[in-house]
Scaffold this motif. Structure first.
Motif, PDB file in Angstrom:
ATOM      1  N   SER A   1       0.826  -1.214   0.000  1.00  0.00           N
ATOM      2  CA  SER A   1       0.000   0.000   0.000  1.00  0.00           C
ATOM      3  C   SER A   1       0.860   1.264   0.000  1.00  0.00           C
ATOM      4  N   LEU A   2       2.011   1.216   0.646  1.00  0.00           N
ATOM      5  CA  LEU A   2       2.927   2.348   0.620  1.00  0.00           C
ATOM      6  C   LEU A   2       3.482   2.544  -0.790  1.00  0.00           C
ATOM      7  N   PHE A   3       3.837   1.450  -1.437  1.00  0.00           N
ATOM      8  CA  PHE A   3       4.322   1.508  -2.818  1.00  0.00           C
ATOM      9  C   PHE A   3       3.265   2.122  -3.735  1.00  0.00           C
ATOM     10  N   GLU A   4       2.023   1.691  -3.604  1.00  0.00           N
ATOM     11  CA  GLU A   4       0.923   2.239  -4.414  1.00  0.00           C
ATOM     12  C   GLU A   4       0.742   3.733  -4.160  1.00  0.00           C
ATOM     13  N   ALA A   5       0.891   4.163  -2.910  1.00  0.00           N
ATOM     14  CA  ALA A   5       0.786   5.588  -2.581  1.00  0.00           C
ATOM     15  C   ALA A   5       1.908   6.379  -3.248  1.00  0.00           C
ATOM     16  N   TRP A   6       3.092   5.807  -3.306  1.00  0.00           N
ATOM     17  CA  TRP A   6       4.202   6.476  -3.992  1.00  0.00           C
ATOM     18  C   TRP A   6       3.915   6.632  -5.474  1.00  0.00           C
ATOM     19  N   LEU A   7       3.372   5.587  -6.100  1.00  0.00           N
ATOM     20  CA  LEU A   7       3.029   5.676  -7.525  1.00  0.00           C
ATOM     21  C   LEU A   7       2.022   6.798  -7.759  1.00  0.00           C
TER      22      LEU A   7
ATOM     23  N   ARG B   1       1.424   9.417  -5.877  1.00  0.00           N
ATOM     24  CA  ARG B   1       2.055  10.716  -5.625  1.00  0.00           C
ATOM     25  C   ARG B   1       2.884  11.171  -6.832  1.00  0.00           C
ATOM     26  N   GLY B   2       3.594  10.262  -7.449  1.00  0.00           N
ATOM     27  CA  GLY B   2       4.386  10.599  -8.637  1.00  0.00           C
ATOM     28  C   GLY B   2       3.518  10.986  -9.814  1.00  0.00           C
TER      29      GLY B   2
ATOM     30  N   TYR C   1       9.284   8.182 -13.733  1.00  0.00           N
ATOM     31  CA  TYR C   1       9.761   6.988 -13.045  1.00  0.00           C
ATOM     32  C   TYR C   1       9.770   7.165 -11.533  1.00  0.00           C
ATOM     33  N   LEU C   2       9.494   6.075 -10.854  1.00  0.00           N
ATOM     34  CA  LEU C   2       9.633   5.980  -9.411  1.00  0.00           C
ATOM     35  C   LEU C   2      10.875   5.142  -9.143  1.00  0.00           C
ATOM     36  N   VAL C   3      11.808   5.694  -8.405  1.00  0.00           N
ATOM     37  CA  VAL C   3      13.021   4.981  -8.012  1.00  0.00           C
ATOM     38  C   VAL C   3      12.867   4.625  -6.537  1.00  0.00           C
ATOM     39  N   VAL C   4      13.013   3.357  -6.224  1.00  0.00           N
ATOM     40  CA  VAL C   4      12.937   2.905  -4.837  1.00  0.00           C
ATOM     41  C   VAL C   4      14.364   2.783  -4.321  1.00  0.00           C
ATOM     42  N   ILE C   5      14.673   3.601  -3.334  1.00  0.00           N
ATOM     43  CA  ILE C   5      16.016   3.670  -2.754  1.00  0.00           C
ATOM     44  C   ILE C   5      15.990   3.042  -1.358  1.00  0.00           C
ATOM     45  N   TRP C   6      17.026   2.275  -1.043  1.00  0.00           N
ATOM     46  CA  TRP C   6      17.207   1.772   0.312  1.00  0.00           C
ATOM     47  C   TRP C   6      18.212   2.676   1.006  1.00  0.00           C
ATOM     48  N   ASP C   7      17.827   3.255   2.123  1.00  0.00           N
ATOM     49  CA  ASP C   7      18.702   4.114   2.894  1.00  0.00           C
ATOM     50  C   ASP C   7      19.264   3.309   4.062  1.00  0.00           C
TER      51      ASP C   7
ATOM     52  N   HIS D   1      25.352   4.764   1.198  1.00  0.00           N
ATOM     53  CA  HIS D   1      24.267   4.595   2.169  1.00  0.00           C
ATOM     54  C   HIS D   1      22.883   4.736   1.541  1.00  0.00           C
ATOM     55  N   GLN D   2      22.781   5.241   0.316  1.00  0.00           N
ATOM     56  CA  GLN D   2      21.498   5.279  -0.398  1.00  0.00           C
ATOM     57  C   GLN D   2      21.669   4.544  -1.718  1.00  0.00           C
ATOM     58  N   LEU D   3      20.959   3.431  -1.837  1.00  0.00           N
ATOM     59  CA  LEU D   3      21.163   2.536  -2.974  1.00  0.00           C
ATOM     60  C   LEU D   3      19.859   2.236  -3.695  1.00  0.00           C
ATOM     61  N   LEU D   4      19.928   2.208  -5.010  1.00  0.00           N
ATOM     62  CA  LEU D   4      18.770   1.891  -5.838  1.00  0.00           C
ATOM     63  C   LEU D   4      18.420   0.416  -5.691  1.00  0.00           C
ATOM     64  N   VAL D   5      17.163   0.142  -5.376  1.00  0.00           N
ATOM     65  CA  VAL D   5      16.685  -1.240  -5.274  1.00  0.00           C
ATOM     66  C   VAL D   5      15.921  -1.609  -6.542  1.00  0.00           C
ATOM     67  N   ALA D   6      15.077  -0.685  -7.021  1.00  0.00           N
ATOM     68  CA  ALA D   6      14.283  -0.925  -8.219  1.00  0.00           C
ATOM     69  C   ALA D   6      13.791   0.403  -8.774  1.00  0.00           C
ATOM     70  N   ALA D   7      13.384   0.384 -10.041  1.00  0.00           N
ATOM     71  CA  ALA D   7      12.792   1.569 -10.660  1.00  0.00           C
ATOM     72  C   ALA D   7      11.596   1.121 -11.488  1.00  0.00           C
ATOM     73  N   TYR D   8      10.527   1.921 -11.450  1.00  0.00           N
ATOM     74  CA  TYR D   8       9.273   1.581 -12.120  1.00  0.00           C
ATOM     75  C   TYR D   8       8.785   2.739 -12.967  1.00  0.00           C
ATOM     76  N   ASP D   9       8.207   2.407 -14.114  1.00  0.00           N
ATOM     77  CA  ASP D   9       7.501   3.390 -14.911  1.00  0.00           C
ATOM     78  C   ASP D   9       6.233   3.751 -14.141  1.00  0.00           C
ATOM     79  N   LEU D  10       5.998   5.042 -13.931  1.00  0.00           N
ATOM     80  CA  LEU D  10       4.855   5.471 -13.117  1.00  0.00           C
ATOM     81  C   LEU D  10       3.505   5.113 -13.732  1.00  0.00           C
ATOM     82  N   TYR D  11       3.434   5.031 -15.047  1.00  0.00           N
ATOM     83  CA  TYR D  11       2.137   4.866 -15.691  1.00  0.00           C
ATOM     84  C   TYR D  11       1.828   3.419 -16.062  1.00  0.00           C
ATOM     85  N   SER D  12       2.815   2.680 -16.505  1.00  0.00           N
ATOM     86  CA  SER D  12       2.555   1.270 -16.825  1.00  0.00           C
ATOM     87  C   SER D  12       2.822   0.377 -15.613  1.00  0.00           C
TER      88      SER D  12
END
Length: 83
Positions: free
Chosen positions: A14-20, A22-23, A32-38, A67-78
């Motif tokens: 649900s947090l991931f969906e909220a980020w999409l 918001r973008g 794009y939504l980039v998911v970063i691990w801090d 200390h901030q690393l890319l975990v995944a990236a998603y197209d906001l619309y598809s």
């Protein structure tokens, strides 16, 4: 999301969906939504970018001692994973 030994901890769907959402609703035309691990905060952080080329500027999880690393990236619309 992100369950298993290759990820530091799970991410609530649900947090991931909220980020999409918001973008998509931003006045800035993000693509794009980039998911970063801090590592310092031990949490996931959303980053929104406009151009696919910007995705290459983030070090990837498991491949860099940052200390901030890319975990995944998603197209906001598809909602497809691009990294």
């Amino acid at each position: 999301m992100f369950e298993g030994p290759n990820y530091p901890q799970p991410l609530d769907e649900s947090l991931f969906e909220a980020w999409l959402e918001r973008g998509r609703s931003s006045k800035i035309p993000y693509a794009y939504l980039v998911v970063i691990w801090d590592e310092l905060e031990t949490t996931y952080v959303p980053v929104f970018v406009e151009l696919r080329s910007e995705l290459q500027t983030y070090p990837r999880y498991g491949q860099a001692p940052d200390h901030q690393l890319l975990v995944a990236a998603y197209d906001l619309y598809s909602e497809t994973r691009v990294i």
